[in-house]
Design an enzyme around this catalytic site. Structure first.
Site, mmCIF file in Angstrom:
data_model
loop_
_atom_site.group_PDB
_atom_site.id
_atom_site.type_symbol
_atom_site.label_atom_id
_atom_site.label_comp_id
_atom_site.label_asym_id
_atom_site.label_seq_id
_atom_site.Cartn_x
_atom_site.Cartn_y
_atom_site.Cartn_z
ATOM 1 N N THR A 184 1.383 -1.519 -0.678
ATOM 2 C CA THR A 184 0.049 -0.269 0.021
ATOM 3 C C THR A 184 0.655 1.354 0.077
ATOM 4 O O THR A 184 2.342 1.373 0.228
ATOM 5 C CB THR A 184 -0.896 0.020 1.439
ATOM 6 N N ASN A 185 0.237 2.129 0.185
ATOM 7 C CA ASN A 185 0.671 3.456 -0.170
ATOM 8 C C ASN A 185 0.563 4.073 1.408
ATOM 9 O O ASN A 185 -0.316 4.442 1.848
ATOM 10 C CB ASN A 185 0.176 4.949 -1.121
#
Ligand code: CTP
Ligand code: CA
Length: 217
Positions: free
Chosen positions: A24-25
């Site tokens: 994810t970011n």
């Protein structure tokens, strides 16, 4: 000022590696949710398309939750024809695992290599793929050469405005409730000085509406 239809993306996307892991970011979603709240508060119609966050959906905002970059791409493609103003603030994963096994990957060697492939660029697809003719606002997260990278994104993705964040600064951005941004337009750059994200959000919404009037849409 007539009310506008806003499409806003927010939060991170989440790309599975196997049934128990993902990539994810870093994104709390605060900026995008503040934008949605500000636009709804000003009497506009708002659709918020968001990756997973821990935030509550602002009052009066339509909500479409998604997980992956591909799901966000599909949702934006479907909804773009109904928007006057699109603000894409999501932190979309640039790469995802090439294949996702049904079973958990067991640890074996001391190192492992994960093969990744590019996701589709949602903001970059708005004009040519989706035929979006409204006001297009993108975000740029940069750690260095903020203005020149952001201006490159403005041109490449055919945006009307890019909101550029210096994510190397610890006092603003990410989990902070304050932000300071550069607004990159085709013909100039403005600074929005450090302020609460809610205040920055109101200014971005107002400027996007001003662009609609400027274009005579
Ligand atoms: N964006 C998008 N779809 C992607 C990647 C980015 O819509 N697959 C959008 C973001 O929502 C943001 C803008 O593009 O509005 C810029 O995102 P950013 O990560 O700063 O730029 P990239 O073009 O992905 O380039 P890089 O990460 O290499 O700097
Ligand atoms: Ca990126």
């Amino acid at each position: 000022m007539p009310s506008m239809r806003f499409l806003i993306t927010a939060g991170p996307t989440k790309e599975a590696i196997d049934p128990v892991r993902y990539i994810t970011n870093r994104s709390s979603g605060k900026m995008g949710y503040s934008l949605a709240e500000a636009a709804a508060h000003d009497g506009h119609r708002v659709l918020l398309i968001s990756g997973p966050t821990s935030l509550d959906v602002p009052h009066g905002v339509d909500f479409l939750p998604v997980e992956t970059a591909q799901e966000m791409y599909d949702a934006v493609q479907n909804q773009a024809p109904y928007a006057d103003i699109a603000i894409l603030s999501a932190a979309v994963a640039d790469y995802r695992p090439v294949s996702v096994p049904d079973r958990k990957i067991k640890k074996t060697g001391e190192r492992m290599i994960l093969e990744l492939e590019r996701t589709k660029d949602i903001l970059g697809s708005m004009r040519m793929e989706f035929g979006f003719r409204g006001i297009l606002v993108g975000f740029a997260a940069e750690t260095h050469d903020v203005e020149s990278y952001a201006r490159g994104k403005l041109e490449r993705k055919q945006c009307d405005m890019i909101v550029a964040n210096d994510v190397s600064r610890r006092d603003i951005g990410f989990d902070a409730s304050e932000n300071e941004v550069l607004l990159i337009y085709p013909d100039r750059t403005d600074l929005l000085e450090k302020a609460a994200k809610t205040h920055i959000a109101h200014q971005i919404v107002e400027r996007a509406c001003r662009l609609v009037r400027g274009k005579g849409l």
